[in-house]
Design a protein around this motif. Structure first.
Motif, short mmCIF file in Angstrom:
data_model
loop_
_atom_site.label_atom_id
_atom_site.label_comp_id
_atom_site.label_asym_id
_atom_site.label_seq_id
_atom_site.Cartn_x
_atom_site.Cartn_y
_atom_site.Cartn_z
N ARG A 275 0.83 -1.22 0.00
CA ARG A 275 0.00 0.00 0.00
C ARG A 275 0.86 1.25 0.00
O ARG A 275 0.60 2.20 -0.76
N LEU B 47 2.35 1.85 -3.46
CA LEU B 47 1.49 1.91 -4.65
C LEU B 47 1.64 3.23 -5.41
O LEU B 47 1.53 3.26 -6.64
N LEU B 48 1.86 4.31 -4.70
CA LEU B 48 1.88 5.63 -5.34
C LEU B 48 3.27 6.08 -5.73
O LEU B 48 3.43 7.17 -6.30
N ARG C 96 3.06 -4.24 -9.01
CA ARG C 96 2.04 -3.26 -9.39
C ARG C 96 0.73 -3.93 -9.81
O ARG C 96 -0.32 -3.29 -9.80
N GLU C 97 0.80 -5.21 -10.15
CA GLU C 97 -0.43 -5.93 -10.48
C GLU C 97 -1.34 -6.08 -9.26
O GLU C 97 -2.53 -6.38 -9.41
N GLU D 40 -2.31 -3.66 -7.46
CA GLU D 40 -3.06 -2.42 -7.25
C GLU D 40 -4.56 -2.65 -7.28
O GLU D 40 -5.30 -2.22 -6.38
N VAL E 89 -7.13 -2.00 -4.17
CA VAL E 89 -8.22 -1.03 -4.29
C VAL E 89 -9.56 -1.71 -3.97
O VAL E 89 -10.39 -1.18 -3.22
N SER F 198 -0.25 8.21 2.26
CA SER F 198 -0.50 7.28 1.15
C SER F 198 -1.84 6.59 1.32
O SER F 198 -2.61 6.45 0.36
N ILE G 132 -5.17 6.81 -1.19
CA ILE G 132 -5.83 5.63 -1.74
C ILE G 132 -7.29 5.60 -1.33
O ILE G 132 -8.17 5.23 -2.11
N ARG H 129 -9.18 7.75 -3.59
CA ARG H 129 -9.41 7.10 -4.89
C ARG H 129 -10.56 6.11 -4.82
O ARG H 129 -11.38 6.02 -5.75
N SER I 106 -6.99 9.47 -10.56
CA SER I 106 -5.71 8.80 -10.46
C SER I 106 -4.79 9.61 -9.55
O SER I 106 -4.88 10.85 -9.50
#
Length: 206
Positions: A27, A30-31, A85-86, A88, A92, A112, A116, A119, A151
């Motif tokens: 987490r 992720l950014l 990154r898969e 993500e 979410v 962070s 999220i 988002r 995003s």
């Protein structure tokens, strides 16, 4: 690392990212990349030894990699691999599911984690487009709203329409608790920033 010794894809995924703190490390990454000290700040309840162990395990699993920044930074950062990154979309979805769980702990969100959360709760009907810089606890994030989606990336955007500066605690109180925007500074397009602050729904308890 322990293994479920189960050929199911879920079990095999949990063999790699199911240990305590592992997904929260993901987490925080992720950014964008983070130094070890940044990860410690975002996960203050994780001891340095546990955090180091999880990072090693995630590196071994091909989820996280280390990278040396060139001078003048001259620092080592951790970042997600393409494989990492898969995760993500998984995180979410997990965030949306978990946001309705009760009771809600009293702790604070890291910058962070808060970005999220924004988002995952964004209402596309409230705002259709815009580019904002959101600075939380001194850390800049780039927010882009287009085609009904929000995003987020770590770092400052080029030529933002508006800039919102606050602590993570203050912004969370405004967005999710409906508090007056005390301690939240707005520069640039104030109308856009105000609409942005009202474009998130607090998840209903399950």
């Amino acid at each position: 690392m322990r293994s479920y010794q189960d050929p199911c894809g879920i079990a095999r995924a949990l063999d790699r990212v199911g240990e305590r703190w592992a997904l929260l490390v993901v987490r925080e990454l992720l950014l964008g990349p983070r130094r070890f000290t940044d990860l410690r700040a975002g996960l203050p309840s994780a001891s340095p030894n546990v955090l180091s162990q999880r990072l090693r395990e995630l590196e071994d699993a091909g989820v996280v990699q280390r990278r040396a920044l060139p001078p003048p930074a001259a620092a080592t950062v951790y970042e997600l691999t393409p494989r990492g990154r898969e995760l993500e979309a998984v995180l979410v979805s997990l965030a949306r599911w978990g946001s309705r769980a009760v009771p809600r702990p009293q702790g604070e969100l890291s910058p962070s984690a808060l970005m999220i959360a924004l988002r995952t709760t964004f209402d596309p009907g409230a705002l259709s487009r815009g580019r904002l810089a959101v600075v939380l606890d001194g850390e800049p994030f780039s927010v882009e709203i287009a085609c009904g989606a929000l995003s987020v990336a770590r770092g400052e955007p080029e030529a933002p329409d508006a800039t919102i500066t606050a602590t993570a605690r203050a912004l969370r109180a405004v967005v999710f608790a409906g508090h007056e925007p005390r301690g939240v500074e707005i520069a640039g397009d104030a109308a856009l920033a105000t609409r942005f602050l009202g474009a998130f729904a607090r998840p209903a308890p399950a």
